[in-house]
Design a protein around this motif. Structure first.
Motif, PDB file in Angstrom:
ATOM      1  N   SER A  61       0.807  -1.217   0.000  1.00  0.00           N
ATOM      2  CA  SER A  61       0.000   0.000   0.000  1.00  0.00           C
ATOM      3  C   SER A  61       0.839   1.266   0.000  1.00  0.00           C
ATOM      4  O   SER A  61       0.428   2.274  -0.563  1.00  0.00           O
ATOM      5  CB  SER A  61      -0.941  -0.003   1.205  1.00  0.00           C
ATOM      6  N   SER A  62       1.999   1.239   0.626  1.00  0.00           N
ATOM      7  CA  SER A  62       2.822   2.444   0.689  1.00  0.00           C
ATOM      8  C   SER A  62       4.095   2.239  -0.115  1.00  0.00           C
ATOM      9  O   SER A  62       4.838   1.301   0.144  1.00  0.00           O
ATOM     10  CB  SER A  62       3.196   2.759   2.140  1.00  0.00           C
ATOM     11  N   ARG A  63       4.351   3.079  -1.086  1.00  0.00           N
ATOM     12  CA  ARG A  63       5.578   2.952  -1.873  1.00  0.00           C
ATOM     13  C   ARG A  63       6.743   3.690  -1.221  1.00  0.00           C
ATOM     14  O   ARG A  63       7.871   3.226  -1.274  1.00  0.00           O
ATOM     15  CB  ARG A  63       5.360   3.503  -3.278  1.00  0.00           C
ATOM     16  N   TYR A  64       6.458   4.843  -0.642  1.00  0.00           N
ATOM     17  CA  TYR A  64       7.517   5.648  -0.038  1.00  0.00           C
ATOM     18  C   TYR A  64       7.036   6.176   1.304  1.00  0.00           C
ATOM     19  O   TYR A  64       5.968   6.753   1.387  1.00  0.00           O
ATOM     20  CB  TYR A  64       7.887   6.832  -0.944  1.00  0.00           C
ATOM     21  N   LEU A  65       7.835   5.912   2.334  1.00  0.00           N
ATOM     22  CA  LEU A  65       7.497   6.414   3.664  1.00  0.00           C
ATOM     23  C   LEU A  65       8.739   7.035   4.292  1.00  0.00           C
ATOM     24  O   LEU A  65       9.852   6.538   4.114  1.00  0.00           O
ATOM     25  CB  LEU A  65       7.045   5.284   4.596  1.00  0.00           C
ATOM     26  N   VAL A  66       8.503   8.083   5.054  1.00  0.00           N
ATOM     27  CA  VAL A  66       9.546   8.669   5.891  1.00  0.00           C
ATOM     28  C   VAL A  66       9.011   8.709   7.310  1.00  0.00           C
ATOM     29  O   VAL A  66       7.944   9.280   7.556  1.00  0.00           O
ATOM     30  CB  VAL A  66       9.924  10.092   5.423  1.00  0.00           C
ATOM     31  N   LYS A  67       9.720   8.075   8.223  1.00  0.00           N
ATOM     32  CA  LYS A  67       9.277   7.993   9.616  1.00  0.00           C
ATOM     33  C   LYS A  67      10.406   8.456  10.542  1.00  0.00           C
ATOM     34  O   LYS A  67      11.585   8.436  10.178  1.00  0.00           O
ATOM     35  CB  LYS A  67       8.896   6.534   9.959  1.00  0.00           C
ATOM     36  N   ARG A  68       9.995   8.820  11.738  1.00  0.00           N
ATOM     37  CA  ARG A  68      10.987   9.267  12.725  1.00  0.00           C
ATOM     38  C   ARG A  68      11.423   8.090  13.592  1.00  0.00           C
ATOM     39  O   ARG A  68      10.666   7.132  13.817  1.00  0.00           O
ATOM     40  CB  ARG A  68      10.407  10.358  13.600  1.00  0.00           C
ATOM     41  N   THR A  69      12.636   8.174  14.079  1.00  0.00           N
ATOM     42  CA  THR A  69      13.156   7.169  15.006  1.00  0.00           C
ATOM     43  C   THR A  69      12.199   7.003  16.183  1.00  0.00           C
ATOM     44  O   THR A  69      11.725   7.990  16.746  1.00  0.00           O
ATOM     45  CB  THR A  69      14.540   7.584  15.529  1.00  0.00           C
ATOM     46  N   GLY A  70      11.890   5.751  16.506  1.00  0.00           N
ATOM     47  CA  GLY A  70      11.015   5.454  17.621  1.00  0.00           C
ATOM     48  C   GLY A  70       9.560   5.288  17.251  1.00  0.00           C
ATOM     49  O   GLY A  70       8.769   4.795  18.062  1.00  0.00           O
ATOM     50  N   GLU A  71       9.196   5.702  16.058  1.00  0.00           N
ATOM     51  CA  GLU A  71       7.801   5.561  15.630  1.00  0.00           C
ATOM     52  C   GLU A  71       7.471   4.096  15.370  1.00  0.00           C
ATOM     53  O   GLU A  71       8.341   3.297  15.020  1.00  0.00           O
ATOM     54  CB  GLU A  71       7.566   6.342  14.328  1.00  0.00           C
ATOM     55  N   LYS A  72       6.211   3.777  15.509  1.00  0.00           N
ATOM     56  CA  LYS A  72       5.714   2.453  15.132  1.00  0.00           C
ATOM     57  C   LYS A  72       5.290   2.527  13.665  1.00  0.00           C
ATOM     58  O   LYS A  72       4.563   3.444  13.282  1.00  0.00           O
ATOM     59  CB  LYS A  72       4.537   2.051  16.011  1.00  0.00           C
ATOM     60  N   VAL A  73       5.756   1.583  12.873  1.00  0.00           N
ATOM     61  CA  VAL A  73       5.519   1.626  11.432  1.00  0.00           C
ATOM     62  C   VAL A  73       4.790   0.352  10.997  1.00  0.00           C
ATOM     63  O   VAL A  73       5.159  -0.748  11.420  1.00  0.00           O
ATOM     64  CB  VAL A  73       6.846   1.746  10.660  1.00  0.00           C
ATOM     65  N   PHE A  74       3.775   0.524  10.184  1.00  0.00           N
ATOM     66  CA  PHE A  74       3.034  -0.610   9.615  1.00  0.00           C
ATOM     67  C   PHE A  74       3.232  -0.620   8.103  1.00  0.00           C
ATOM     68  O   PHE A  74       2.969   0.376   7.436  1.00  0.00           O
ATOM     69  CB  PHE A  74       1.536  -0.489   9.921  1.00  0.00           C
ATOM     70  N   LEU A  75       3.661  -1.746   7.591  1.00  0.00           N
ATOM     71  CA  LEU A  75       3.722  -1.936   6.145  1.00  0.00           C
ATOM     72  C   LEU A  75       2.714  -3.021   5.782  1.00  0.00           C
ATOM     73  O   LEU A  75       2.745  -4.122   6.340  1.00  0.00           O
ATOM     74  CB  LEU A  75       5.132  -2.353   5.702  1.00  0.00           C
ATOM     75  N   GLU A  76       1.834  -2.670   4.853  1.00  0.00           N
ATOM     76  CA  GLU A  76       0.742  -3.582   4.513  1.00  0.00           C
ATOM     77  C   GLU A  76       0.957  -4.222   3.155  1.00  0.00           C
ATOM     78  O   GLU A  76       1.447  -3.582   2.218  1.00  0.00           O
ATOM     79  CB  GLU A  76      -0.588  -2.819   4.499  1.00  0.00           C
ATOM     80  N   CYS A  77       0.552  -5.469   3.044  1.00  0.00           N
ATOM     81  CA  CYS A  77       0.680  -6.202   1.792  1.00  0.00           C
ATOM     82  C   CYS A  77      -0.584  -7.028   1.585  1.00  0.00           C
ATOM     83  O   CYS A  77      -1.040  -7.718   2.509  1.00  0.00           O
ATOM     84  CB  CYS A  77       1.899  -7.117   1.847  1.00  0.00           C
TER      85      CYS A  77
END
Lengths: 114, 112
Positions: free
Chosen positions: A7-23
């Motif tokens: 769902s996400s091609r490009y993401l920029v996140k901050r250190t410590g954030e919780k990140v979800f990558l969906e497929c």
């Protein structure tokens, strides 16, 4: 045609954030995989799943978790993102492998952790 | 643990030259062997695969590979490369249980 959609091609996140990558895959495949791809290192398996709610650790599971609540969807979770998790993440799916079935890949998600 | 070794990290050829990319793996059980290609800016695509039967397999775009069980090898070949074959090539081993290992990749540059 088999479609594996990230769902996400490009993401920029901050250190410590919780990140979800969906497929999501649309071909009723039993197997789903998450890899990261880094230059010179090829693809490294993070986790794979051979059925709903089933998962197996790959070669580099540290710092990652996964969720497969439905057959078509496989999520990769970075509980607390770190800069060394900046990478290209690839999702893949396949039917059972004993019959020589093909593994199909999504287009990838570029994650940058700052 | 299984491993996959691709001998060449970067190969440069002129158009019409022949190509052979080496791939060796280590795993004692039944394996499914794949070659994938990644063209610049695109996702991984299957070139060819072997899981049983004739050890010489033919894939798309004129590529072929030979599985030599005694050598644990699955080398990729093409008799005459084209500029459009410029890409990164990955050899991969999958066990029937789903465990997979990819090689580090070989970047092929074909000069026109």
């Amino acid at each position: 045609d088999v479609k594996v959609t990230q769902s996400s091609r490009y993401l920029v996140k901050r250190t410590g954030e919780k990140v979800f990558l969906e497929c999501v895959q649309d071909m009723d495949h039993e197997n789903m995989f998450w890899y990261r791809q880094d230059p010179g290192l090829g693809l490294r398996l993070i986790y794979f799943s051979y059925d709903v709610k089933m998962k197996e650790k790959g070669d580099i599971p540290e710092g990652y978790s996964v969720s497969r609540e439905k057959k078509e969807r496989f999520s990769l979770i970075l509980e607390s993102a770190s800069t060394n998790q900046t990478s290209m993440y690839l999702c893949a799916s396949s039917l059972v492998l004993q019959s020589g079935n093909t593994i199909y890949f999504g287009e990838g998600s570029w994650l940058t952790v700052v | 643990a299984q491993s996959v070794s691709q001998h060449n990290h970067h190969v440069i050829l002129s158009e019409a030259a022949s190509l052979e990319l080496g791939c060796n793996y280590s795993y004692g059980g039944t394996v499914n062997l794949f070659w994938y290609v990644q063209y610049p800016g695109q996702h991984l695509q299957l070139l060819l695969k072997y899981f049983s039967g004739d050890p010489l397999v033919k894939g798309i775009k004129g590529f072929e590979a030979e599985f030599i069980k005694s050598k644990f090898s699955f080398n990729l070949r093409k008799p005459s490369v084209q500029w459009s074959d410029t890409a990164e090539y990955f050899c991969a081993v999958f066990t029937n249980a789903g465990k997979s290992t990819f090689g580090d990749g070989t970047t092929l540059t074909v000069k026109p």
